[in-house]
Design an enzyme around this catalytic site. Structure first.
Site, PDB file in Angstrom:
ATOM      1  N   GLN A   1      -5.889  -1.747  -6.687  1.00 36.31           N
ATOM      2  CA  GLN A   1      -6.406  -0.790  -5.719  1.00 36.31           C
ATOM      3  C   GLN A   1      -7.147   0.328  -6.432  1.00 36.31           C
ATOM      4  O   GLN A   1      -6.779   0.727  -7.538  1.00 36.31           O
ATOM      5  CB  GLN A   1      -5.261  -0.197  -4.888  1.00 36.31           C
ATOM      6  CG  GLN A   1      -5.696   0.762  -3.801  1.00 36.31           C
ATOM      7  CD  GLN A   1      -4.520   1.293  -2.996  1.00 36.31           C
ATOM      8  OE1 GLN A   1      -3.997   2.361  -3.312  1.00 36.31           O
ATOM      9  NE2 GLN A   1      -4.100   0.563  -1.974  1.00 36.31           N
TER      10      GLN A   1
ATOM     11  N   SER B   1      -6.679   5.553   0.080  1.00 42.62           N
ATOM     12  CA  SER B   1      -7.032   4.242  -0.461  1.00 42.62           C
ATOM     13  C   SER B   1      -8.486   3.933  -0.129  1.00 42.62           C
ATOM     14  O   SER B   1      -8.939   4.160   0.993  1.00 42.62           O
ATOM     15  CB  SER B   1      -6.133   3.160   0.141  1.00 42.62           C
ATOM     16  OG  SER B   1      -4.767   3.431  -0.109  1.00 42.62           O
TER      17      SER B   1
ATOM     18  N   ASP C   1       0.820  -1.221   0.000  1.00 41.28           N
ATOM     19  CA  ASP C   1       0.000   0.000   0.000  1.00 41.28           C
ATOM     20  C   ASP C   1       0.850   1.267   0.000  1.00 41.28           C
ATOM     21  O   ASP C   1       0.308   2.365  -0.050  1.00 41.28           O
ATOM     22  CB  ASP C   1      -0.919  -0.008   1.233  1.00 41.28           C
ATOM     23  CG  ASP C   1      -1.955   1.105   1.211  1.00 41.28           C
ATOM     24  OD1 ASP C   1      -2.582   1.325   0.167  1.00 41.28           O
ATOM     25  OD2 ASP C   1      -2.126   1.772   2.250  1.00 41.28           O
TER      26      ASP C   1
END
Length: 288
Positions: free
Chosen positions: A277, A227, A203
């Site tokens: 993502q 995110s 991430d």
């Protein structure tokens, strides 16, 4: 291990509270919200603690609310199914009585079968690139103050960027860029620890790819970025304390949301994980 790696391993070592219930802590690094990779890694640890003899092969997660770094995070695991070859778990992360994050993970008994994969991109090896400390020193004058303080802290994951120009806002139509990454010191030999550390690291840079087509870097303070969801598939064995190439791209951006994908390879060219993502990329409102 360095203190940063020790801290990472420590925050991934959740405290068992009851059957299917765990408590996690956040590092005291003065961030206003919990780093998304931390919650992914901790939730995956919680799921793994309820499965024996199988390792995770995929996870799908949603970020619901910003995490409070000052408060513990409670992870509640639902043992959805244990079949002959697969196990499924759902994990809910809770703070202040509300769900801040949810994760579903699937576990598979090891099997043999036919194999194929995309080839690793042709990029310089990490030894041929500048250490991250040198890149930071060169870019420091252009960094916002909060980014400077972030880079000044010792971190558990070392990153060596291949395309340094992306930090200065050079446009890349498809959002493609590459970084080498690894834990800064040796990790325990447990393969699940390496999967959870890679989930944490996955991430760190992925949403940056959605800024590249627009000539923006993560230094740009005019954009609110967060995110929204995260998916990851583990394909082959690896060590997160060895160099891994993280290849990023962004096929689409629309409606203040950027979609990004990543492929993670060993230095020998084995594709070990894939990531996807979607993130919020919204112009910040100017104060009235």
């Amino acid at each position: 291990m360095t203190s940063a790696v020790e801290s990472l391993v420590s925050i991934l070592d959740l405290e068992p509270l009851e059957v299917n219930l765990f408590r996690g802590q956040s590092p005291k690094d003065r961030w206003q919200r919990v780093f998304g990779g931390q919650v992914i890694g901790q939730a995956l640890v919680a799921a793994c603690r309820t499965v024996e003899g199988r390792r995770p092969h995929s996870l799908h997660a949603y970020f619901v609310l910003p995490g409070d770094p000052k408060a513990p995070i409670i992870y509640e695991v639902e043992r959805t199914r244990d079949g002959r070859s697969f196990s499924t778990r759902r994990v809910k992360a809770i703070q202040h009585g509300a769900a801040i994050f949810s994760l579903s993970a699937s576990f598979h008994t090891e099997e043999t079968g036919e194999e194929h994969q995309f080839a690793m991109p042709a990029v310089p090896m990490p030894e041929d690139l500048k250490p991250e400390s040198e890149v930071r020193a060169e870019l420091r004058p252009d960094m916002p103050e909060d980014v400077k303080s972030y880079f000044a802290r010792e971190r558990p994951i070392e990153i060596r960027p291949v395309e340094v120009d992306r930090y200065t806002g050079e446009s890349q139509p498809e959002g493609r860029f590459h970084v080498w990454m690894r834990a800064t010191r040796a990790l325990p030999d447990d393969p699940v620890i390496h999967q959870c550390v890679l989930a944490y690291a996955s991430d760190m840079t992925l949403l940056d790819a959605a800024n590249l087509p627009h000539g923006r870097s993560f230094f740009d303070q005019s954009v609110q970025a967060a995110s929204l969801d995260h998916a990851m598939w583990f394909h082959r064995p690896f060590r997160a304390d060895d160099w891994l190439l993280y290849a990023h791209e962004s096929p689409s951006g629309q409606g203040s949301r950027g979609f990004t994908r990543g492929s993670i390879y060993t230095r020998e060219g084995a594709l070990v994980a894939s990531v996807a993502q979607e993130g919020l990329l919204r112009a910040r409102r100017k104060p009235a």
